[in-house]
Design an enzyme around this catalytic site. Structure first.
Site, short mmCIF file in Angstrom:
data_model
loop_
_atom_site.label_atom_id
_atom_site.label_comp_id
_atom_site.label_asym_id
_atom_site.label_seq_id
_atom_site.Cartn_x
_atom_site.Cartn_y
_atom_site.Cartn_z
N LYS A 148 47.18 46.09 42.27
CA LYS A 148 48.35 45.35 41.60
C LYS A 148 48.70 46.36 40.69
CE LYS A 148 46.35 43.61 37.67
NZ LYS A 148 46.63 44.15 36.38
N ASP A 197 43.35 36.90 37.68
CA ASP A 197 44.01 37.87 38.75
C ASP A 197 43.65 37.62 40.31
OD1 ASP A 197 45.18 39.16 36.66
OD2 ASP A 197 44.28 40.80 36.55
#
Length: 302
Positions: free
Chosen positions: A10, A137
């Site tokens: 990401k 996350d």
């Protein structure tokens, strides 16, 4: 059977950070964008839980039960009352300690793979709840695409993305500890009035329209000053990418990977070539976004 799951890296196109909470965490407005760099996590029945790893910087990946992939297997096994007797093998392509959620991706990948291997039948909501317990996350690594993370980043709202964005990532010669970067953020903001983190509407609109120029004008990372304080050489990498024509240059998450938004594929190649020639980074990768979240690639006879 063995089950293999592919999970994306990401980039945070916005990372707004609030003041430290009493529990030590920070409220965030974290706009995640999954990018096309992937780890693959394979789980196979074994006599006991153990983890192996291959790929770039695999020697830096913990292979004990502190590894998020191992913790994911343990969490699901505990909920189902079964023995976590699996071999977890991680094929790394996401930078290690690079601010691109590689460890979180491995946790999400192992969770989805174990659920399939054990026929555990966990719902999407249950998988996301376990991900949130593992780390801020990890839920996004399961979901992919684009999302706004609030709370400490684990409360996700899916976001629309109206096109393909071209990215270049420059990997640094050493890692940065996420806790250390947050501690430096706290030090740098001590005594200051830190505003409540809020997602930028301009940035959300740019994502929805697929507008690279508008996205470049709106990207931000409140952890970047802290990362640069701990790793000043990153400023040279950022300057190199900007000079080569990147629309935007920023530290990815807590760093030390730096991310460069390019106008198109040709521009991305030009930025990558400049970074490779500069000597300011270790390796360079180009890819696109958004990318899908954790995906089962299939099961094969063990």
């Amino acid at each position: 059977m063995s089950v293999t799951v592919r999970v994306p890296a990401k980039v945070n196109v916005q990372l707004a950070v609030g003041a430290a909470r009493p529990d030590g965490f920070h409220d965030l407005a974290n706009v995640f964008l999954a990018v096309g760099l992937y780890d693959e996590v394979t789980v196979t029945p074994a006599e006991q839980l153990h983890v192996t790893c291959e790929g770039a910087d695999a020697d830096q990946v913990p292979l004990d039960r502190t590894n998020l992939a191992a913790r994911a297997a343990l969490a699901l096994a505990e909920r189902r009352g079964i023995e976590p007797a699996v071999h977890i093998h991680i094929a790394k392509d996401i930078p290690v300690a690079g601010g691109m959620a590689g460890g979180s991706a491995d946790g999400a990948g192992a969770l989805l793979a174990c659920d399939a291997l054990w026929n555990a039948g966990a719902s999407r909501a249950e998988l996301l709840a376990i991900c949130a317990e593992l780390g801020s996350d990890v839920p996004f690594s399961l979901v992919g695409g684009a999302a706004l993370g609030t709370g400490r980043g684990e409360q996700l709202t899916a976001l629309e993305v109206g096109g393909t964005f071209h990215w270049v990532f420059a990997m640094a010669g050493r890692g940065l500890s996420t806790p250390a970067v947050f501690r430096e953020f706290d030090r740098l903001t001590a005594g200051l009035d830190v505003p409540e983190p809020v997602a930028s509407q301009e940035l959300l609109d740019a994502l929805a329209k697929g507008d690279a120029d508008a996205l470049a004008a709106a990207v931000s990372n409140d952890l970047q000053p802290a990362a640069l304080s701990l790793f000043p050489e990153l400023a040279d990498t950022l300057a190199t990418g900007r000079a080569a024509g990147a629309l935007a240059a920023l530290v990815s998450g807590s760093g030390p990977t730096t991310a460069f938004l390019a106008r198109d594929a040709r521009s991305a190649v030009k930025v990558a070539e400049a970074l490779e020639a500069s000597g300011t980074c270790r390796t360079v990768r180009t890819t696109t976004a958004p990318a899908p979240g954790a995906t089962v690639l299939g099961g094969t006879p063990a």
